[in-house]
Scaffold this active site. Structure first.
Site: not given
Length: 398
Positions: A269, A323, A326, A332
């Site tokens: 990541e 997203e 989250k 985030e």
């Protein structure tokens, strides 16, 4: 005398790493990953995501579970898939029979239609705060690998686990890289497994967090891969023009100091948020675009790190989509290259790269079905001046 001995030891490590670095000397088709997170209530179904990936000429994917909808949707496609055993399953996999049943139920049914090429056993087990999970790791990876062997499925499927940079006790300069003493015993057992099975060591690395925590001392150009003076590791004379490569090499040195060589370090990541809270310095569209685009260009150029220049660094970007479910800071929910409707959040040049008919590079994808990325404060602060070096004593905090 102590300095001489230390430098001799580092020279030995350098030679060992250099001559083992050609184990993947551009032998693989160049690839990079994009996290396909599913912590949202408005994302396209897997078949539509597959269509998006196909249009982008994606050839590899990685998910953080064994989602049957995804594995079924990706059947008979050209996409290779790495799946993940959830953390809460590790205790059961201490039993070889349970591991065999897991592989028989979660892997075997999808083969060979779905090209499963790897199994990640848990996620960031060394640093997630549950010490019992660390004890389960080595028996779990061994039992899953043995189950694959028993079923005749091991030839094309590697078994590993991704770790955060919090596993490092020291990381600056890169040649000082070492694992925390409290995990060194289990880490040695795990590294022995990787060396035996020729599987990679995966690391989650976010230079963004280092810059966010100390923007006055860390040059933005250094973390964004922009032209800059960089830094030189005085022990090795290796020059680093970006923080990510320095982080990766710190892990390689830590592995070597435990007596292992030939284990490839890959980035599971890395990314940069396009939006954040007022205290999240640097979380902007411009910085996100710059970081990801510059790293993408280096991936296309088959670059290796200064320590392993002959081995292309394999890296996975975070993330495919923004997203909305989250939790935590605004950042985030804003790591995506795309909005849930598949429109670009910002342009990193993916379409242009994918449209190139002459490129041999393939795009990989990572999915985090239930995972919320942990914020990692800087594992090390790479600065220019000797004053900054002397002052740098901060450690990574989850």
């Amino acid at each position: 005398m102590a300095t001489f001995i230390r430098r001799m030891a580092i020279s030995y490590i350098l030679l060992t790493l250099f001559f083992s670095a050609d184990i993947g000397f551009f032998g693989r088709v160049a690839s990079f990953g994009i996290n396909y997170g599913q912590v949202a209530n408005n994302l396209p179904p897997p078949d539509k995501v597959l269509e998006l990936l196909t249009n982008l000429k994606v050839t590899r994917t990685r998910i953080y579970d064994t989602n049957p909808q995804i594995l079924t949707a990706f059947a008979n496609s050209n996409i290779e898939v790495i799946v993940t055993v959830e953390n809460n399953m590790l205790g059961q996999l201490n039993d070889p029979q349970q591991a065999l049943q897991w592989v028989s139920g979660h892997i075997k049914p999808y083969l060979p239609d779905t090209k499963i090429t790897g199994i990640q056993v848990g996620n960031e087990l060394f640093t997630n705060g549950d010490t019992t999970l660390i004890q389960y790791l080595v028996p779990a990876v061994v039992n899953i690998h043995n189950a694959l062997v028993q079923l005749g499925l091991d030839s094309n499927i590697h078994v590993s686990t991704p770790s955060s940079l919090e596993v490092l006790q020291e990381s600056y300069p890169p040649s000082a890289g070492s694992f925390k003493s409290e995990i060194s015993g289990i880490m040695s057992q795990f590294l022995n497994f990787l060396a035996t099975t020729k599987a990679p060591f995966w690391i989650n690395a976010y230079p963004y967090f280092a810059y966010k925590d100390d923007p006055n001392r860390i040059p933005l150009d250094y973390v964004l891969f922009n032209p800059n003076e960089g830094m030189v590791d005085s022990n090795t004379n290796l020059h680093y023009d970006n923080m990510l490569y320095a982080q990766v090499d710190a892990v390689s040195f830590a592995i070597a100091k435990l007596g292992f060589s030939g284990i490839e370090v890959r980035v599971s990541e890395t990314g940069w948020p396009s939006k954040g809270d007022p205290n999240e310095v640097g979380a902007t569209v411009q910085n996100a675009q710059t970081y990801n685009r510059n790293l993408l260009r280096r991936q296309m150029a088959n670059e290796g790190t200064p320590l392993s220049p002959r081995m292309r660094l394999e890296a996975y970007f975070f993330a495919l989509f923004n997203e909305d479910m989250k939790t935590g800071a605004t950042s985030e929910r804003n790591y995506g290259f795309f909005q849930p409707d598949a429109t670009m959040a910002y342009n990193v040049g993916l379409a242009a790269f994918a449209d190139s008919s002459t490129s041999s590079t393939s795009i990989s994808l990572t999915s985090s079905a239930t995972k919320t990325k942990v914020k990692i404060k800087s594992v090390f602060y790479l600065a220019y001046s000797k004053t900054c070096m002397a002052e740098r004593k901060k450690k990574n905090v989850i």
